[in-house]
Design a protein around this motif. Structure first.
Motif, mmCIF file in Angstrom:
data_model
loop_
_atom_site.group_PDB
_atom_site.id
_atom_site.type_symbol
_atom_site.label_atom_id
_atom_site.label_comp_id
_atom_site.label_asym_id
_atom_site.label_seq_id
_atom_site.Cartn_x
_atom_site.Cartn_y
_atom_site.Cartn_z
ATOM 1 N N ASP A 202 14.844 -19.463 -7.767
ATOM 2 C CA ASP A 202 15.157 -18.126 -7.269
ATOM 3 C C ASP A 202 14.075 -17.127 -7.674
ATOM 4 O OD1 ASP A 202 15.738 -18.313 -9.947
ATOM 5 O OD2 ASP A 202 17.611 -17.167 -9.841
ATOM 6 N N TRP A 203 12.823 -17.571 -7.600
ATOM 7 C CA TRP A 203 11.683 -16.708 -7.964
ATOM 8 C C TRP A 203 11.757 -15.380 -7.221
ATOM 9 C CZ3 TRP A 203 7.813 -16.505 -11.443
ATOM 10 C CH2 TRP A 203 6.741 -15.640 -11.191
ATOM 11 N N ARG A 204 11.552 -14.301 -7.940
ATOM 12 C CA ARG A 204 11.582 -12.969 -7.352
ATOM 13 C C ARG A 204 10.157 -12.524 -7.040
ATOM 14 N NH1 ARG A 204 15.381 -10.738 -12.302
ATOM 15 N NH2 ARG A 204 17.169 -12.111 -11.910
ATOM 16 N N THR A 205 9.923 -12.192 -5.798
ATOM 17 C CA THR A 205 8.581 -11.791 -5.374
ATOM 18 C C THR A 205 8.076 -10.619 -6.207
ATOM 19 O OG1 THR A 205 9.002 -12.523 -3.109
ATOM 20 C CG2 THR A 205 7.196 -10.965 -3.434
ATOM 21 N N ILE A 206 6.867 -10.772 -6.753
ATOM 22 C CA ILE A 206 6.228 -9.702 -7.530
ATOM 23 C C ILE A 206 5.456 -8.814 -6.561
ATOM 24 C CG2 ILE A 206 4.612 -9.161 -9.388
ATOM 25 C CD1 ILE A 206 7.108 -10.747 -10.272
ATOM 26 N N THR A 207 5.767 -7.516 -6.573
ATOM 27 C CA THR A 207 5.089 -6.573 -5.681
ATOM 28 C C THR A 207 4.217 -5.624 -6.495
ATOM 29 O OG1 THR A 207 6.879 -6.665 -4.050
ATOM 30 C CG2 THR A 207 5.393 -4.761 -3.949
ATOM 31 N N TRP A 208 2.925 -5.595 -6.162
ATOM 32 C CA TRP A 208 1.958 -4.711 -6.811
ATOM 33 C C TRP A 208 1.744 -3.485 -5.926
ATOM 34 C CZ3 TRP A 208 -0.319 -6.332 -11.491
ATOM 35 C CH2 TRP A 208 -0.047 -7.651 -11.847
ATOM 36 N N THR A 209 1.634 -2.320 -6.540
ATOM 37 C CA THR A 209 1.415 -1.086 -5.790
ATOM 38 C C THR A 209 -0.078 -0.805 -5.664
ATOM 39 O OG1 THR A 209 1.422 0.335 -7.752
ATOM 40 C CG2 THR A 209 3.572 -0.165 -6.722
ATOM 41 N N GLU A 210 -0.399 0.112 -4.763
ATOM 42 C CA GLU A 210 -1.807 0.490 -4.585
ATOM 43 C C GLU A 210 -2.399 1.095 -5.859
ATOM 44 O OE1 GLU A 210 -4.493 3.033 -1.378
ATOM 45 O OE2 GLU A 210 -2.505 2.295 -0.811
ATOM 46 N N PRO A 211 -1.700 2.001 -6.565
ATOM 47 C CA PRO A 211 -2.246 2.517 -7.829
ATOM 48 C C PRO A 211 -2.461 1.414 -8.872
ATOM 49 C CG PRO A 211 -0.518 3.968 -7.050
ATOM 50 C CD PRO A 211 -0.479 2.747 -6.177
ATOM 51 N N GLU A 212 -1.572 0.438 -8.918
ATOM 52 C CA GLU A 212 -1.753 -0.664 -9.858
ATOM 53 C C GLU A 212 -2.988 -1.480 -9.522
ATOM 54 O OE1 GLU A 212 2.872 -1.624 -11.187
ATOM 55 O OE2 GLU A 212 2.062 -2.494 -9.333
ATOM 56 N N ARG A 213 -3.232 -1.711 -8.245
ATOM 57 C CA ARG A 213 -4.405 -2.485 -7.853
ATOM 58 C C ARG A 213 -5.701 -1.703 -8.032
ATOM 59 N NH1 ARG A 213 -4.907 -5.740 -9.222
ATOM 60 N NH2 ARG A 213 -6.456 -6.672 -7.846
ATOM 61 N N SER A 214 -5.621 -0.379 -7.975
ATOM 62 C CA SER A 214 -6.839 0.422 -8.138
ATOM 63 C C SER A 214 -7.388 0.342 -9.558
ATOM 64 C CB SER A 214 -6.566 1.882 -7.773
ATOM 65 O OG SER A 214 -5.689 2.485 -8.712
ATOM 66 N N LEU B 192 0.830 -1.197 0.000
ATOM 67 C CA LEU B 192 0.000 0.000 0.000
ATOM 68 C C LEU B 192 0.870 1.255 0.000
ATOM 69 C CD1 LEU B 192 -2.665 -1.160 2.625
ATOM 70 C CD2 LEU B 192 -2.698 -1.460 0.128
ATOM 71 N N ASP B 193 0.257 2.392 -0.298
ATOM 72 C CA ASP B 193 0.993 3.665 -0.322
ATOM 73 C C ASP B 193 1.644 3.969 1.021
ATOM 74 O OD1 ASP B 193 0.273 3.981 -2.945
ATOM 75 O OD2 ASP B 193 -1.335 5.424 -2.554
ATOM 76 N N SER B 194 1.046 3.471 2.098
ATOM 77 C CA SER B 194 1.589 3.690 3.444
ATOM 78 C C SER B 194 2.864 2.882 3.697
ATOM 79 C CB SER B 194 0.543 3.311 4.491
ATOM 80 O OG SER B 194 0.248 1.919 4.408
ATOM 81 N N GLY B 195 3.175 1.962 2.793
ATOM 82 C CA GLY B 195 4.307 1.054 2.985
ATOM 83 C C GLY B 195 3.904 -0.281 3.581
ATOM 84 N N THR B 196 2.676 -0.362 4.074
ATOM 85 C CA THR B 196 2.169 -1.599 4.668
ATOM 86 C C THR B 196 1.895 -2.643 3.591
ATOM 87 O OG1 THR B 196 1.115 -0.326 6.435
ATOM 88 C CG2 THR B 196 0.320 -2.581 6.099
ATOM 89 N N ILE B 197 2.166 -3.892 3.897
ATOM 90 C CA ILE B 197 1.804 -4.988 2.998
ATOM 91 C C ILE B 197 0.327 -5.298 3.201
ATOM 92 C CG2 ILE B 197 2.173 -7.404 2.400
ATOM 93 C CD1 ILE B 197 4.439 -5.567 1.557
ATOM 94 N N GLY B 198 -0.448 -5.178 2.121
ATOM 95 C CA GLY B 198 -1.891 -5.381 2.205
ATOM 96 C C GLY B 198 -2.328 -6.813 1.974
ATOM 97 N N ALA B 199 -1.484 -7.589 1.278
ATOM 98 C CA ALA B 199 -1.805 -8.996 1.010
ATOM 99 C C ALA B 199 -0.539 -9.705 0.558
ATOM 100 C CB ALA B 199 -2.888 -9.125 -0.047
#
Length: 309
Positions: free
Chosen positions: A275-287, A177-184
């Motif tokens: 060596d899978w690299r974790t995919i991180t989605w941002t809040e704007p991307e999820r919106s 999330l924009d706050s830096g918190t992991i939402g899921a």
């Protein structure tokens, strides 16, 4: 751990929920114990995929994870006890050997086991191909396997950390999330892209269920399932559509007890990279919504079981 084994789901509508899972979803009954009924999908190799238990409310009582060996189970038990989250050993349910109970930081209960009874179908359910657990039932949706569990949690990161550091899982995808918190977070144990998911509970509650998911053979099975649900007066919450995260084709419904159930195809994908690299989605991307633009509906963030006032 090796994989998700089965779940125990609670329902205040035991007869209606049983009909949903057998007649509509196509699971096969494989025994009873008190207020509980053991049910299985046609391609899960163990005794049961789902333990459906009559209760005063809905929700999930336990999630079962099978270890890769007896030695692996003992290593995980030591790690759980070192983390201070152990409950202790029990005899285990029908078809399951000695079982160790523990919780994640949010309070969801897990059972860890190694010894397991492989399913032996009766003659009327014996498959034509010996590498299949039982004959295709040809009833209802006909789901193939239990795919994953999505938990609601007051905080995602401590629970994801528990699965990663204590149970040996890895994070494949997550939302920041924009706050830096992991939402899921989506976590897996072997080559499936996810077995367990943690999603932030917007109510701030602890220990609740978002959904359990069953995989189908094809996308077309999910389209047909939508019509089957319509004919059987099953509430369709959202879908059929395609997730952006994990690229899962999905359909979400509520079973009569109030628990959310997902149909998914292909369900979890295969992760072959060590060596899978974790995919991180941002809040704007999820919106932006799901893969084809469908907006995530409000109830997806608020509906969970057991319900809260």
């Amino acid at each position: 751990m090796a994989h998700l084994g089965h779940v125990e789901l609670l329902t205040p509508e035991p007869e209606r929920s049983l009909r949903f899972f057998t007649d509509v979803m196509g699971l096969t009954e494989n025994g009873r114990d008190g207020d509980s009924v053991y049910l299985r999908t046609w391609d899960d190799y163990e005794h049961h995929s789902l333990k459906l238990t009559a209760h005063k409310t809905s929700g999930i009582r336990r999630t079962a994870l099978r270890a890769a060996s007896q030695e692996a189970l003992e290593r995980r038990v030591k790690a759980v006890e070192a983390a201070g989250l152990g409950i202790g050993w029990i005899d285990g349910d029908t078809g399951i050997g000695p079982t160790y109970l523990c919780t994640d930081p949010d309070g969801h209960e897990f059972e860890l086991y190694w010894e397991s009874e492989w399913y032996e179908p009766p003659e009327e359910l014996r498959p034509a191909l010996k590498n299949q657990a039982q004959a295709y039932p040809g009833r209802g949706v006909g789901v193939r396997r239990l795919d994953h569990v999505n938990f609601l949690a007051a905080e995602v990161e401590p629970n994801g950390g528990f699965v990663r550091d204590v149970l040996g899982g890895r994070v494949t995808e997550q939302i920041r999330l924009d706050s830096g918190t992991i939402g899921a977070q989506w976590l897996h144990f072997t080559n499936k892209s996810y077995d367990l998911v943690y999603t932030g509970d917007w109510t701030g509650s602890r220990g609740r269920l978002h959904h359990i998911a069953f995989a189908t053979d094809t996308r077309e099975d999910i389209l047909r399932a939508a019509d089957i649900f319509l004919e059987n007066d099953v509430f369709i919450e959202t879908g059929p559509h395609k997730h952006a995260i994990q690229q899962t084709f999905f359909l979400y419904v509520y079973e009569p007890g109030g628990n959310r159930v997902e149909l998914c195809n292909p369900g979890a994908r295969l992760i072959l990279a060590p060596d899978w690299r974790t995919i991180t989605w941002t809040e704007p991307e999820r919106s932006k919504g799901q893969a084809w633009g469908l907006k995530t509906i409000e109830s997806f963030h608020t509906h969970g079981t057991p319900p809260i006032a």
